[in-house]
Enzyme design. Sequence first.
Site, PDB file in Angstrom:
ATOM      1  N   TYR A   1      42.836  -8.599  42.900  1.00 47.52           N
ATOM      2  CA  TYR A   1      43.112  -9.000  41.518  1.00 47.52           C
ATOM      3  C   TYR A   1      44.318  -9.944  41.521  1.00 47.52           C
ATOM      4  O   TYR A   1      45.361  -9.698  40.922  1.00 47.52           O
ATOM      5  CB  TYR A   1      43.335  -7.810  40.588  1.00 47.52           C
ATOM      6  CG  TYR A   1      42.934  -8.146  39.161  1.00 47.52           C
ATOM      7  CD1 TYR A   1      41.589  -8.199  38.799  1.00 47.52           C
ATOM      8  CD2 TYR A   1      43.895  -8.459  38.198  1.00 47.52           C
ATOM      9  CE1 TYR A   1      41.213  -8.549  37.513  1.00 47.52           C
ATOM     10  CE2 TYR A   1      43.521  -8.809  36.916  1.00 47.52           C
ATOM     11  CZ  TYR A   1      42.184  -8.847  36.588  1.00 47.52           C
ATOM     12  OH  TYR A   1      41.804  -9.208  35.312  1.00 47.52           O
TER      13      TYR A   1
ATOM     14  N   HIS B   1      50.784 -13.665  44.079  1.00 47.18           N
ATOM     15  CA  HIS B   1      50.092 -13.676  45.372  1.00 47.18           C
ATOM     16  C   HIS B   1      49.941 -15.104  45.901  1.00 47.18           C
ATOM     17  O   HIS B   1      50.085 -15.351  47.105  1.00 47.18           O
ATOM     18  CB  HIS B   1      48.699 -13.058  45.231  1.00 47.18           C
ATOM     19  CG  HIS B   1      48.692 -11.626  44.808  1.00 47.18           C
ATOM     20  ND1 HIS B   1      48.258 -11.216  43.568  1.00 47.18           N
ATOM     21  CD2 HIS B   1      49.068 -10.503  45.455  1.00 47.18           C
ATOM     22  CE1 HIS B   1      48.359  -9.908  43.473  1.00 47.18           C
ATOM     23  NE2 HIS B   1      48.844  -9.440  44.603  1.00 47.18           N
TER      24      HIS B   1
ATOM     25  N   GLN C   1      47.810   5.289  49.279  1.00 44.07           N
ATOM     26  CA  GLN C   1      49.089   5.092  48.593  1.00 44.07           C
ATOM     27  C   GLN C   1      49.027   5.482  47.118  1.00 44.07           C
ATOM     28  O   GLN C   1      50.002   5.319  46.396  1.00 44.07           O
ATOM     29  CB  GLN C   1      49.579   3.656  48.744  1.00 44.07           C
ATOM     30  CG  GLN C   1      48.771   2.601  47.999  1.00 44.07           C
ATOM     31  CD  GLN C   1      49.193   1.196  48.379  1.00 44.07           C
ATOM     32  OE1 GLN C   1      49.002   0.747  49.521  1.00 44.07           O
ATOM     33  NE2 GLN C   1      49.796   0.483  47.437  1.00 44.07           N
TER      34      GLN C   1
ATOM     35  N   ARG D   1      59.026  -9.984  46.564  1.00 44.99           N
ATOM     36  CA  ARG D   1      60.227  -9.182  46.317  1.00 44.99           C
ATOM     37  C   ARG D   1      60.132  -8.300  45.077  1.00 44.99           C
ATOM     38  O   ARG D   1      60.991  -7.453  44.863  1.00 44.99           O
ATOM     39  CB  ARG D   1      61.455 -10.089  46.216  1.00 44.99           C
ATOM     40  CG  ARG D   1      61.833 -10.720  47.539  1.00 44.99           C
ATOM     41  CD  ARG D   1      63.063 -11.600  47.413  1.00 44.99           C
ATOM     42  NE  ARG D   1      63.110 -12.561  48.518  1.00 44.99           N
ATOM     43  CZ  ARG D   1      63.799 -13.694  48.493  1.00 44.99           C
ATOM     44  NH1 ARG D   1      64.492 -14.017  47.416  1.00 44.99           N
ATOM     45  NH2 ARG D   1      63.781 -14.503  49.535  1.00 44.99           N
TER      46      ARG D   1
ATOM     47  N   VAL E   1      57.643 -13.827  41.137  1.00 43.19           N
ATOM     48  CA  VAL E   1      57.103 -14.861  40.245  1.00 43.19           C
ATOM     49  C   VAL E   1      56.954 -14.240  38.855  1.00 43.19           C
ATOM     50  O   VAL E   1      56.403 -13.148  38.709  1.00 43.19           O
ATOM     51  CB  VAL E   1      55.750 -15.385  40.753  1.00 43.19           C
ATOM     52  CG1 VAL E   1      55.165 -16.406  39.779  1.00 43.19           C
ATOM     53  CG2 VAL E   1      55.925 -16.013  42.133  1.00 43.19           C
TER      54      VAL E   1
END
EC number: 6.3.2.1
Length: 283
Positions: free
Chosen positions: A32, A37, A61, A148, A176
Amino acid sequence: MQTITKVAELRRALAQARKADMRIGFVPTMGYLHDGHMALVEASRAQCDVTIASIFVNPTQFGPNEDLSTYPRDFLRDEKLCRDAGVEIIFAPDAQEIYPSGFETFVEPGELAKPLCGGFRPGHFRGVATVVCKLFNMVQPDVAFFGRKDFQQCAIVRHMAIDLNLPIEIVTVPTVREADGLAMSSRNRYLDRQERQQALAISRGLLAAEAQFREGERNVGKLLALVRRHLEKVDRLQYLELVDADTLKPAKSPLGAPAALCVAAYVGTTRLIDNVILNPEFP
């Protein structure tokens, strides 16, 4: 661009690149895809000869009451984005390829996995470290790229690479954000229009504290209080912490080393995380 689902096929596809001593970049994702990304892909293409992006929603996870079954997926859209961005290979294994029958070996991260998200998502970083280590062994890249926004994840992956002597350079890319400041996340699609406006409290608080830091504020309590005032608009604050950027231990006043101001909060039923890095060396 190739889309590959099997490890053996992936290794065959990369054999020629390795023989030619090409630099291989790797962008692990859960799909997605968004501009965050794509920034990782762009960084990989700038630094490497071949870029591989993985798309795998990792079940280990997710906790028992988390959003594994509803996590957003749109593989055809992701393929197009990768193709347009210049990705050479998408590695899209199924769960059986990653965790075959009888799988029982996990990577256990240490102290870095205990604070922040680790305190609220037991086992989460065990799943992250395990799947990232497996993907590293499957792809065998020279460089791997992480965003980050997932600051704690970046710290754990970097430490794992060092501890396990993995010959992989870990590169982190700045968060971003949307034009209004909201950190890009695949989970943003869960937010309705009102919740989307509420969610801005997170980035506004963090960016306000970052601005105060740049103006010279070094008191931990004052920086946290500034963010907390903004966060009154979220539905539930899970944590707000200012931690040492290397150890993730609570930062102390006056700030004299790089620190991360980190938030996890719920808007409606959606859990969002964000952070800013405060570096006294670069005010």
